[in-house]
Every structure is written in C-alpha cells, then in structure tokens.
Scaffold this motif. Sequence first.
Motif, PDB file in Angstrom:
ATOM      1  N   THR A  22       0.844  -1.201   0.000  1.00 41.21           N
ATOM      2  CA  THR A  22       0.000   0.000   0.000  1.00 41.21           C
ATOM      3  C   THR A  22       0.878   1.249   0.000  1.00 41.21           C
ATOM      4  OG1 THR A  22      -1.738  -1.174   1.188  1.00 41.21           O
ATOM      5  CG2 THR A  22      -1.847   1.219   1.225  1.00 41.21           C
ATOM      6  N   GLU A  26       1.086   4.016  -2.952  1.00 40.00           N
ATOM      7  CA  GLU A  26       0.854   5.439  -2.697  1.00 40.00           C
ATOM      8  C   GLU A  26       2.015   6.277  -3.219  1.00 40.00           C
ATOM      9  OE1 GLU A  26       0.135   5.746   1.512  1.00 40.00           O
ATOM     10  OE2 GLU A  26      -1.883   4.909   1.349  1.00 40.00           O
ATOM     11  N   GLN A  30       1.819   9.106  -6.125  1.00 40.58           N
ATOM     12  CA  GLN A  30       2.328  10.467  -5.957  1.00 40.58           C
ATOM     13  C   GLN A  30       3.314  10.823  -7.065  1.00 40.58           C
ATOM     14  OE1 GLN A  30       3.951  10.548  -1.979  1.00 40.58           O
ATOM     15  NE2 GLN A  30       2.054  11.359  -1.104  1.00 40.58           N
TER      16      GLN A  30
END
Length: 102
Positions: A22, A26, A30
């Motif tokens: 996870t 992420e 980004q």
Amino acid sequence: ERRVQQRMDEKRKLEEKLHQETLKNEKVVQENQGKEQLIKNRRDELQRHKREKNKLIKLHEALKKKDKQAEDERQNAEGKRNELKSEVKSGQEAAESLKRDA
C-alpha cells in the motif's frame, strides 16, 4: 495452539506485506501525479510558445508588408525625381536655346 500461533504470524506477515505494498502504491501514485503535473505544465508552456510564435509571425508579416510599401514609395519618389530632373534639364536647355537665338 501452535497452529493458531502460526496462523497469527502468517496473518501478521500478510498484513505487513499489504501495508508495504500500500505504501509502495501510494508512492507510485504520488510520483505519477507529479509527472502528470510536469506534463501539463510543459503542454501549457508549449501552447504559450506557440501563441507567441504565431503573434511574432503576424508581426513579421506586417513589417514585411510595410517594408514593401516603403520600397514601392521610394521607387515612385525616385521615378518622379528623375522625371523632374529631366524636365528641369529640358527647361534649362530650352532657356539656353532661347538665349542663344535672341
């Protein structure tokens, strides 16, 4: 009890792996958003340069047109000047001829 402990360890490891994945996802999201923003900024910059280029092309064309008009006017003025010189010369010659004949 040992089996339960193994299942708990396995669950904890899987949860940790899920957490790591996870976090990794992420981070990638980004990075992708940053890259998308860079691409958008560059596209905007390209559009701005394109507009400026078109504006400069139009200005250049207008200047070329004015330059041609000025050159045409210069040639016309030069032609008129030569005509006037010729007329003055003819007039002077006629005046001298009249003086001689008088």
